[in-house]
Design a protein around this motif. Sequence first.
Motif, PDB file in Angstrom:
ATOM      1  N   GLY A   9      20.984   1.620  17.017  1.00  0.00           N
ATOM      2  CA  GLY A   9      21.586   2.278  15.882  1.00  0.00           C
ATOM      3  C   GLY A   9      21.736   1.352  14.687  1.00  0.00           C
ATOM      4  N   ALA A  10      21.931   0.053  14.934  1.00  0.00           N
ATOM      5  CA  ALA A  10      22.150  -0.876  13.821  1.00  0.00           C
ATOM      6  C   ALA A  10      20.901  -1.010  12.955  1.00  0.00           C
ATOM      7  CB  ALA A  10      22.569  -2.237  14.354  1.00  0.00           C
ATOM      8  N   GLY A  11      19.735  -0.801  13.506  1.00  0.00           N
ATOM      9  CA  GLY A  11      18.490  -0.896  12.748  1.00  0.00           C
ATOM     10  C   GLY A  11      18.313   0.230  11.750  1.00  0.00           C
ATOM     11  N   ILE A  12      19.136   1.265  11.830  1.00  0.00           N
ATOM     12  CA  ILE A  12      19.049   2.414  10.932  1.00  0.00           C
ATOM     13  C   ILE A  12      19.903   2.209   9.686  1.00  0.00           C
ATOM     14  CG2 ILE A  12      19.556   4.901  10.794  1.00  0.00           C
ATOM     15  CD1 ILE A  12      17.222   4.285  12.591  1.00  0.00           C
ATOM     16  N   ILE A  13      20.870   1.314   9.734  1.00  0.00           N
ATOM     17  CA  ILE A  13      21.827   1.131   8.644  1.00  0.00           C
ATOM     18  C   ILE A  13      21.233   0.192   7.596  1.00  0.00           C
ATOM     19  CG2 ILE A  13      24.147   0.352   8.037  1.00  0.00           C
ATOM     20  CD1 ILE A  13      24.910   0.941  10.996  1.00  0.00           C
ATOM     21  N   PHE A  14      21.205   0.664   6.334  1.00  0.00           N
ATOM     22  CA  PHE A  14      20.672  -0.126   5.233  1.00  0.00           C
ATOM     23  C   PHE A  14      21.648  -0.134   4.070  1.00  0.00           C
ATOM     24  CE2 PHE A  14      16.817   1.377   7.374  1.00  0.00           C
ATOM     25  CZ  PHE A  14      16.160   0.184   7.545  1.00  0.00           C
ATOM     26  N   LYS A  15      21.692  -1.256   3.370  1.00  0.00           N
ATOM     27  CA  LYS A  15      22.461  -1.345   2.130  1.00  0.00           C
ATOM     28  C   LYS A  15      21.500  -1.042   0.994  1.00  0.00           C
ATOM     29  CE  LYS A  15      25.384  -4.269  -0.632  1.00  0.00           C
ATOM     30  NZ  LYS A  15      25.855  -5.600  -0.914  1.00  0.00           N
ATOM     31  N   HIS A  16      21.875  -0.098   0.136  1.00  0.00           N
ATOM     32  CA  HIS A  16      21.023   0.340  -0.961  1.00  0.00           C
ATOM     33  C   HIS A  16      21.745   0.047  -2.268  1.00  0.00           C
ATOM     34  CE1 HIS A  16      17.826   2.641  -2.790  1.00  0.00           C
ATOM     35  NE2 HIS A  16      18.706   3.393  -3.411  1.00  0.00           N
ATOM     36  N   GLY A  17      21.279  -0.935  -3.009  1.00  0.00           N
ATOM     37  CA  GLY A  17      21.948  -1.313  -4.248  1.00  0.00           C
ATOM     38  C   GLY A  17      23.235  -2.079  -3.955  1.00  0.00           C
ATOM     39  N   ASN A  18      24.139  -2.072  -4.921  1.00  0.00           N
ATOM     40  CA  ASN A  18      25.399  -2.797  -4.763  1.00  0.00           C
ATOM     41  C   ASN A  18      26.493  -1.963  -4.131  1.00  0.00           C
ATOM     42  OD1 ASN A  18      24.414  -5.135  -5.880  1.00  0.00           O
ATOM     43  ND2 ASN A  18      24.969  -4.536  -7.960  1.00  0.00           N
ATOM     44  N   THR A  19      26.365  -0.632  -4.160  1.00  0.00           N
ATOM     45  CA  THR A  19      27.496   0.204  -3.764  1.00  0.00           C
ATOM     46  C   THR A  19      27.210   1.167  -2.633  1.00  0.00           C
ATOM     47  OG1 THR A  19      26.885   1.848  -5.426  1.00  0.00           O
ATOM     48  CG2 THR A  19      28.470   0.145  -6.083  1.00  0.00           C
ATOM     49  N   SER A  20      25.977   1.317  -2.205  1.00  0.00           N
ATOM     50  CA  SER A  20      25.640   2.388  -1.284  1.00  0.00           C
ATOM     51  C   SER A  20      25.128   1.845   0.052  1.00  0.00           C
ATOM     52  CB  SER A  20      24.574   3.284  -1.927  1.00  0.00           C
ATOM     53  OG  SER A  20      24.233   4.327  -1.064  1.00  0.00           O
ATOM     54  N   ILE A  21      25.694   2.361   1.120  1.00  0.00           N
ATOM     55  CA  ILE A  21      25.223   2.049   2.464  1.00  0.00           C
ATOM     56  C   ILE A  21      24.770   3.358   3.082  1.00  0.00           C
ATOM     57  CG2 ILE A  21      25.873   1.208   4.747  1.00  0.00           C
ATOM     58  CD1 ILE A  21      27.910  -0.608   3.361  1.00  0.00           C
ATOM     59  N   VAL A  22      23.536   3.393   3.554  1.00  0.00           N
ATOM     60  CA  VAL A  22      22.990   4.628   4.116  1.00  0.00           C
ATOM     61  C   VAL A  22      22.639   4.418   5.579  1.00  0.00           C
ATOM     62  CG1 VAL A  22      22.118   5.494   1.912  1.00  0.00           C
ATOM     63  CG2 VAL A  22      20.668   4.054   3.303  1.00  0.00           C
ATOM     64  N   GLY A  23      22.648   5.502   6.339  1.00  0.00           N
ATOM     65  CA  GLY A  23      22.242   5.470   7.734  1.00  0.00           C
ATOM     66  C   GLY A  23      23.383   5.421   8.726  1.00  0.00           C
ATOM     67  N   LEU A  24      24.620   5.394   8.255  1.00  0.00           N
ATOM     68  CA  LEU A  24      25.753   5.314   9.180  1.00  0.00           C
ATOM     69  C   LEU A  24      25.849   6.557  10.060  1.00  0.00           C
ATOM     70  CD1 LEU A  24      28.492   3.726   6.907  1.00  0.00           C
ATOM     71  CD2 LEU A  24      27.249   2.638   8.768  1.00  0.00           C
ATOM     72  N   THR A  25      25.655   7.731   9.475  1.00  0.00           N
ATOM     73  CA  THR A  25      25.730   8.977  10.245  1.00  0.00           C
ATOM     74  C   THR A  25      24.618   9.031  11.280  1.00  0.00           C
ATOM     75  OG1 THR A  25      26.649  10.074   8.308  1.00  0.00           O
ATOM     76  CG2 THR A  25      25.832  11.487  10.063  1.00  0.00           C
ATOM     77  N   THR A  26      23.429   8.621  10.895  1.00  0.00           N
ATOM     78  CA  THR A  26      22.302   8.616  11.829  1.00  0.00           C
ATOM     79  C   THR A  26      22.561   7.653  12.984  1.00  0.00           C
ATOM     80  OG1 THR A  26      20.828   9.143  10.005  1.00  0.00           O
ATOM     81  CG2 THR A  26      19.814   8.303  12.027  1.00  0.00           C
ATOM     82  N   ALA A  27      23.057   6.464  12.673  1.00  0.00           N
ATOM     83  CA  ALA A  27      23.358   5.485  13.720  1.00  0.00           C
ATOM     84  C   ALA A  27      24.441   6.009  14.661  1.00  0.00           C
ATOM     85  CB  ALA A  27      23.784   4.158  13.099  1.00  0.00           C
ATOM     86  N   ALA A  28      25.487   6.608  14.108  1.00  0.00           N
ATOM     87  CA  ALA A  28      26.556   7.167  14.945  1.00  0.00           C
ATOM     88  C   ALA A  28      26.023   8.291  15.819  1.00  0.00           C
ATOM     89  CB  ALA A  28      27.703   7.662  14.067  1.00  0.00           C
ATOM     90  N   GLY A  29      25.122   9.094  15.264  1.00  0.00           N
ATOM     91  CA  GLY A  29      24.505  10.177  16.042  1.00  0.00           C
ATOM     92  C   GLY A  29      23.680   9.643  17.201  1.00  0.00           C
ATOM     93  N   MET A  30      22.999   8.538  16.980  1.00  0.00           N
ATOM     94  CA  MET A  30      22.207   7.930  18.055  1.00  0.00           C
ATOM     95  C   MET A  30      23.124   7.419  19.167  1.00  0.00           C
ATOM     96  SD  MET A  30      19.304   5.950  15.824  1.00  0.00           S
ATOM     97  CE  MET A  30      18.499   5.206  17.208  1.00  0.00           C
ATOM     98  N   TRP A  31      24.237   6.781  18.786  1.00  0.00           N
ATOM     99  CA  TRP A  31      25.191   6.297  19.788  1.00  0.00           C
ATOM    100  C   TRP A  31      25.789   7.470  20.563  1.00  0.00           C
ATOM    101  CZ3 TRP A  31      26.567   1.621  21.681  1.00  0.00           C
ATOM    102  CH2 TRP A  31      26.050   0.500  21.034  1.00  0.00           C
ATOM    103  N   ALA A  32      26.140   8.535  19.846  1.00  0.00           N
ATOM    104  CA  ALA A  32      26.727   9.705  20.503  1.00  0.00           C
ATOM    105  C   ALA A  32      25.723  10.348  21.463  1.00  0.00           C
ATOM    106  CB  ALA A  32      27.187  10.719  19.459  1.00  0.00           C
TER     107      ALA A  32
END
Length: 140
Positions: free
Chosen positions: A1-24
């Motif tokens: 799941g950690a490989g799905i999380i990316f920091k985009h720019g200075n303020t945005s982090i994407v992929g948290l929901t996808t990573a949590a879904g994979m863990w679930a």
Amino acid sequence: GAGIIFKHGNTSIVGLTTAAGMWATAAIGMAIGAGLYWVGLTATALVLLSQIVLHRHPIGSTAQAEQQIHIRMPDDSRTLSELHTLLDQHGGDIDSSRVLREQGELEMTLNMRTAPPIEYKDVIAFLHDHPEVSEFHVES
């Protein structure tokens, strides 16, 4: 799941929901594999319900699109006011801007967050209503 999380720019982090879904999903698979069928079915129902609710009603920074708007138009208060009306209709929050006044024209570049995003049809409608606008470019 950690490989799905990316920091985009200075303020945005994407992929948290996808990573949590994979863990679930992995946890549900382990529960069913261990014979805990009711736990797996209940967890599946909770995950599906939360995904449906959160995707229909976005919250936080994912509810807004990051867009860069570039516009060249006459330096008159009427056109500027109508541009502000368009931006307000899209909940525009300006993060940064560059404004250049030159020979009776304004050239603006606005980095902003909008919800809903400004789309092609919005740009065409604005250009149709304002033939004096010589350039209107939106990047997402």
